[in-house]
Design an enzyme around this catalytic site. Structure first.
Site, mmCIF file in Angstrom:
data_model
loop_
_atom_site.group_PDB
_atom_site.id
_atom_site.type_symbol
_atom_site.label_atom_id
_atom_site.label_comp_id
_atom_site.label_asym_id
_atom_site.label_seq_id
_atom_site.Cartn_x
_atom_site.Cartn_y
_atom_site.Cartn_z
ATOM 1 N N ILE A 188 -6.084 -34.198 -44.747
ATOM 2 C CA ILE A 188 -5.741 -33.840 -43.367
ATOM 3 C C ILE A 188 -5.822 -32.339 -43.184
ATOM 4 O O ILE A 188 -6.568 -31.844 -42.348
ATOM 5 C CB ILE A 188 -4.308 -34.284 -42.963
ATOM 6 C CG1 ILE A 188 -4.109 -35.784 -43.109
ATOM 7 C CG2 ILE A 188 -4.040 -33.883 -41.521
ATOM 8 C CD1 ILE A 188 -2.723 -36.243 -42.692
ATOM 9 N N GLY B 95 -2.102 -26.608 -45.557
ATOM 10 C CA GLY B 95 -1.113 -25.743 -44.921
ATOM 11 C C GLY B 95 -0.775 -24.621 -45.875
ATOM 12 O O GLY B 95 -1.324 -24.534 -46.970
ATOM 13 N N ALA B 96 0.129 -23.801 -45.427
ATOM 14 C CA ALA B 96 0.564 -22.716 -46.290
ATOM 15 C C ALA B 96 1.231 -23.282 -47.541
ATOM 16 O O ALA B 96 1.285 -22.634 -48.566
ATOM 17 C CB ALA B 96 1.528 -21.825 -45.535
ATOM 18 N N TYR B 97 1.741 -24.486 -47.432
ATOM 19 C CA TYR B 97 2.518 -25.059 -48.520
ATOM 20 C C TYR B 97 1.735 -26.052 -49.358
ATOM 21 O O TYR B 97 2.310 -26.788 -50.120
ATOM 22 C CB TYR B 97 3.742 -25.776 -47.952
ATOM 23 C CG TYR B 97 4.698 -24.843 -47.285
ATOM 24 C CD1 TYR B 97 4.890 -23.567 -47.762
ATOM 25 C CD2 TYR B 97 5.418 -25.251 -46.177
ATOM 26 C CE1 TYR B 97 5.780 -22.716 -47.157
ATOM 27 C CE2 TYR B 97 6.316 -24.410 -45.570
ATOM 28 C CZ TYR B 97 6.499 -23.134 -46.065
ATOM 29 O OH TYR B 97 7.395 -22.300 -45.468
ATOM 30 N N GLY B 98 0.423 -26.123 -49.163
ATOM 31 C CA GLY B 98 -0.303 -27.071 -49.982
ATOM 32 C C GLY B 98 -1.082 -28.048 -49.133
ATOM 33 O O GLY B 98 -1.165 -27.911 -47.913
ATOM 34 N N VAL C 273 -2.243 -31.645 -47.472
ATOM 35 C CA VAL C 273 -1.684 -32.875 -46.928
ATOM 36 C C VAL C 273 -2.793 -33.916 -46.837
ATOM 37 O O VAL C 273 -3.903 -33.607 -46.399
ATOM 38 C CB VAL C 273 -1.080 -32.631 -45.525
ATOM 39 C CG1 VAL C 273 -0.384 -33.879 -45.036
ATOM 40 C CG2 VAL C 273 -0.119 -31.472 -45.563
ATOM 41 N N LYS D 38 2.026 -35.319 -49.219
ATOM 42 C CA LYS D 38 2.019 -33.872 -49.346
ATOM 43 C C LYS D 38 2.011 -33.536 -50.816
ATOM 44 O O LYS D 38 2.898 -33.962 -51.555
ATOM 45 C CB LYS D 38 3.272 -33.315 -48.673
ATOM 46 C CG LYS D 38 3.213 -31.859 -48.424
ATOM 47 C CD LYS D 38 4.180 -31.485 -47.320
ATOM 48 C CE LYS D 38 3.703 -32.035 -45.988
ATOM 49 N NZ LYS D 38 4.582 -31.650 -44.894
ATOM 50 N N ASP E 214 11.092 -22.245 -41.155
ATOM 51 C CA ASP E 214 9.735 -22.156 -40.612
ATOM 52 C C ASP E 214 9.534 -23.171 -39.486
ATOM 53 O O ASP E 214 8.552 -23.908 -39.485
ATOM 54 C CB ASP E 214 8.712 -22.366 -41.738
ATOM 55 C CG ASP E 214 7.311 -21.971 -41.308
ATOM 56 O OD1 ASP E 214 7.194 -21.100 -40.413
ATOM 57 O OD2 ASP E 214 6.345 -22.533 -41.839
#
Lengths: 224, 353
Positions: free
Chosen positions: B60, B63-66, B68, B84, B188
């Protein structure tokens, strides 16, 4: 190496005895390492939950127990050094042996705990937060104490007894079956029974003292 | 090589040194079993492998966090889920304490099933990257098609009505209040991680893991938006729960205007935009020990909110003021915001759930 192969764990009779010994090791090591009581209780809980999921025959109970204590230290923010855990467990299991050298065996044990931690987390599906009965016990004891005559309280080692009963309770898997509040009340009840002490006016009361306690708790809880 | 790795029994073969480097993480642990090598299906029965449980991993977004992924849950009628991927470092000490605590907390939160929080359905393990000593973990969330950013983009003119805005804000603040009462700061909040279902149910996502992701965020090239950052975060002063309420304020304004209130391009620019609108704070409110000084911003008297947002009600304006308060200690809490007169009428119009 021969002494390590003493196979007395598996030759023991019932799995309950094995559990009991492994959890006792957790408590002994926890005390030696000055771990927080919550961390030790957490370790015992993790241990029992692990063997609820897994076949007891497939794993070394002491390795699981050591790993549970290590993981519990992390969960309860009471970091225990992996090196200390290896050494203290080794001493607890083999009291007559010399401490481990910083040799291959030590490193293998240490490595095993790290690997086993992953296994634990996976088996427990990362569900590692537990609501312990300890704080309930403390609060309930305070209320019971206020109801009773000061001289009775001063004479009896009520707090100590409750604490010991709570620790003992963790030695069997049945500690997973009850709500922490119920465990706390039951322990106070049992301790009072042991000393043959009754809460004043209990026989005249509409609700027994422990019912009040649960009632008050639920009432507070719902109004939250 | 010393034979026994278990504390007691030596009759079992402990092949720690034969750890397979394959991606199959079940076998990975299996190879290091400490007692009798257990049959593989013992472990796979209680712990399913990610590929066995979820089908069709579709990328998908990064993101900044990895990363998805979107997938079908094979065990639950093929319902769509969002996976995620989090990469956690494994050191000699095992899994980091923060990771364990935060993932444990997420599991704990899940037991409350709050309506305004995205459901965490499962946690799976993925590959173990032995050379880097990193393990992939997949957090399996319910999949919601739309986020608030899309929702606002697709909203036809003249925008959302006041009742819908009130309803969305109430749900947003309920979710934030729930997180805060569990001692979680989202840190965030932004329209991209506020999900909104077809029945207009708001669900917060991406919370509680900022420290689990912490080490990754520096490594990703993805630009993290500053638009919803509270002044104390921009100034790198100490911050608390109230940073989320600031973000709620920014989002509140955006629900009316459908464009960001403070579209800053850098930390100083972001602060400048904030001060232009809310006015220069009192010098005593400026945090001490920060790199940007109070004097480095030109003095501003601020712009009244009704000039920016024409259709805001007096109560709405008052709430917005309380959310966009410069001083974090003066800013309204989520619990108090929910009790604000702006939401008085909200209880009269039950949400369609």
């Amino acid at each position: 190496m021969a002494s390590l192969s003493s196979n007395w764990v598996r030759n023991d009779s019932s799995p309950r005895v094995v559990d009991f010994k492994a959890v006792r090791c957790i408590f002994e090591s926890g005390i030696k390492l000055e771990a927080k009581p919550q961390a030790v209780a957490m370790a015992a809980t993790l241990y029992h939950r692990f063997f609820e999921e897994c076949n007891p025959e497939d794993y070394d109970h002491y390795l699981i127990a050591a790993t549970c204590l290590y993981l519990a230290g992390k969960v309860e923010e009471n970091h225990l050094k992996i090196r200390d855990i290896v050494n203290v467990f080794h001493k607890a299991i083999h009291p007559k042996l010399e401490p481990l050298d910083l040799a291959e065996e030590y490193w293998l044990l240490r490595d095993s705990i790290v690997q086993c931690e992953l296994l634990l987390l996976r088996v427990l599906k990362f569900q590692v937060s537990v609501d312990h009965p300890h704080r309930y016990l403390l609060h309930y004891l305070k209320s019971v104490q206020d109801w009773m005559a000061p001289d009775i309280i001063a004479k009896l080692p009520l707090f100590r007894t409750c604490w010991s009963l709570l620790c003992d309770f963790y030695h069997l898997p049945s500690c997973l079956c009850y709500k922490p509040q119920h465990v706390a009340v039951a322990i106070i009840y049992l301790a009072l029974e042991c000393y043959g002490v009754t809460v004043p006016y209990n026989s005249d009361a509409v609700l027994q003292w422990h019912e009040v306690n649960i009632y008050v708790f639920y009432h507070n809880f719902i109004s939250m | 090589m010393a034979e026994p790795v278990s504390f007691t029994s030596s009759n079992c073969r402990n092949n720690v040194n034969e750890r397979p480097s394959s991606c199959d993480s079940n076998r990975n642990i299996e190879g290091t079993s400490y007692a009798n090598p257990s049959p593989i299906n013992l472990v796979t029965n209680s712990l399913q492998d990610i590929s066995r449980k979820y089908d069709g991993l579709n990328f998908i977004a990064t993101g900044a966090y990895g990363t998805v992924y979107k997938a079908r849950d094979l065990l639950n009628d093929g319902q769509t889920v969002a996976l995620k991927k989090v990469r956690i470092p494994l050191s000699e000490e095992g899994v980091p304490m923060n990771t364990i605590r935060e993932i444990g907390l997420l599991k704990q939160l899940e037991s409350f099933e709050h309506p305004n929080i995205v459901r965490l359905l499962d946690i799976c393990h993925g590959c173990y990257h032995r050379p880097q000593g990193q393990l992939d973990i997949f957090l399996v969330f319910e999949h919601v098609e739309q986020d608030l950013a899309n929702y606002l983009e697709q909203c036809p003119s003249p925008g959302l009505g006041p009742d819908i805005i009130r309803e969305i804000m109430h749900q947003l603040l309920s979710g934030v209040d729930f997180l805060h009462s569990n001692r979680i700061i989202h840190r965030d909040l932004k329209p991209q991680n506020i999900l909104i279902t077809r029945n207009r149910q708001v669900k917060l996502a991406d919370f509680g893991l900022s420290r689990v992701y912490g080490h990754q965020i520096l490594l990703t090239p993805v630009v993290v938006t500053l638009w919803y950052r509270a002044p104390e975060v921009l100034l790198q002063a100490s911050y608390a729960m109230s940073v989320d309420l600031w973000s709620c304020g920014c989002i509140f304004a955006e629900l009316f205007t459908r464009k960001p209130l403070f579209p800053g391009k850098s930390d100083p620019d972001q602060l400048g935009k904030i001060i232009d609108i809310i006015g220069t704070p009192d010098e005593t409110e400026w945090p001490s020990d920060v790199s940007l000084s109070w004097t480095s911003f030109r003095h501003s008297r601020g712009v009244p909110f009704e000039n920016l947002i024409h259709d805001i009600s007096p109560e709405g304006k008052d709430l917005l003021h309380k959310l966009l308060t410069f001083s974090p200690t003066q800013r309204i809490s989520a619990t108090n915001a929910l009790a604000h007169p702006y939401f008085k009428e909200c209880e009269l119009c039950p949400l369609n759930r």
